[in-house]
Design an enzyme around this catalytic site. Sequence first.
Site: not given
Ligand code: NAD
Ligand code: UDP
Length: 311
Positions: A35, A56, A102, A114, A145, A149, A175, A186
């Site tokens: 992603t 991976d 590990g 994270a 998901y 986690k 975030t 999102r």
């Molecule tokens: P993102 O999708 O931009 O980043 C995730 C990255 O992980 C991607 O670059 C993807 O290619 C890589 N990845 C996925 N599976 C993999 C694998 N098997 N091996 C190696 N790389 C792999 O998402 P993000 O928003 O930057 O999220 C980063 C982390 O923060 C995630 O663990 C997510 O669960 C956590 N997180 C994010 C948010 C948010 O709001 N953005 C909120 C809560 C937790």
């Molecule tokens: N949401 C929405 N319209 C969109 C995308 C998301 O109304 O086009 C809503 C979704 O149902 C959730 C909130 O916005 O209630 C935040 O969604 P997001 O996917 O950003 O993150 P989530 O907190 O649900 O993981």
Amino acid sequence: MRILVTGGAGFIGSHLCERLLLDGHKVLAMDNLLTGTTDNIAQFAGREDFSFIHHDVTNYIFVHGKLDFIFHLASPASPIDYLTYPIQTLKVGSLGTHKTLGLALVKKAGFLLASTSEVYGDPLVHPQTEDYWGNVNPVGPRGVYDEAKRFAEAITFAYRRYHGLNAKVARIFNTYGPRMRADDGRVVPAFISQALSGRNLTVFGNGSQTRSFCYVTDTVDGLIRLMESDFPGPVNIGNPEEMTISDFAEFVLKRIDSKSSIVHRELPEDDPKVRKPDISLAMEKLGWKPVIGLEEGMSRTIEYFKEKLRV
Ligand code: NAD
Ligand code: UDP
């Protein structure tokens, strides 16, 4: 220090790499580009203190040389991504976290997972405090998901207790910021790209559900403070400024001065009705709180998407 960031080509991961490089560390970003994209880290290409490993993390990980710390961010993170890749999401949270722990053990490195506010599911305690165990549907679509986690948190604490590993857990709340994908589904990139291109804003359900949005540099600062502290967590990292999704849609329309309208779409299954972090623990243990408000953070993010979408 020499630091590995899994998921380093993703949204938060690339900002974390940027900050670690600024702080003078050597950084290795590991990613399978599921992603994420190398565009996010292209600006570090050719630097001696940065390298990218295409791998991976659900497979055995080998890294040359010493490592002082590992940030484990690899995982699909947006609802449409983890619904598209349910098995990969479960595998990276379980097998990927196991492999990464590990690696930390053999390297005698510190480790930070994270994790996410999704471990609280559709919360019955509001705002969410770290001692709340959550309300998750294990067999619902989001379960892939949330449960991955939750397992990742459990195995991280098992390595801490059983092996004495310096392992920590951050629970990140919604975030946003530059380098999110316009099409990751999102709400922040969705509403901004819809408003910029004159499409209608898609509010899911009646829009009364709430979220609390944290700007990415604040989140990254929280992760770094957790790395530098003796506190293992779990600790909430998020911005407690809560708003309804309807109010957020209005905010985006006004901020972009867009002629788009708001349309309603079906609420996804198990979509949490409320979400807001209690950040007392982060303030007390890490001296951390967010400093970028929604106006400032959104104006930086909108600028990024204007450039990206060339509008
Ligand atoms: P993102 O999708 O931009 O980043 C995730 C990255 O992980 C991607 O670059 C993807 O290619 C890589 N990845 C996925 N599976 C993999 C694998 N098997 N091996 C190696 N790389 C792999 O998402 P993000 O928003 O930057 O999220 C980063 C982390 O923060 C995630 O663990 C997510 O669960 C956590 N997180 C994010 C948010 C948010 O709001 N953005 C909120 C809560 C937790
Ligand atoms: N949401 C929405 N319209 C969109 C995308 C998301 O109304 O086009 C809503 C979704 O149902 C959730 C909130 O916005 O209630 C935040 O969604 P997001 O996917 O950003 O993150 P989530 O907190 O649900 O993981």
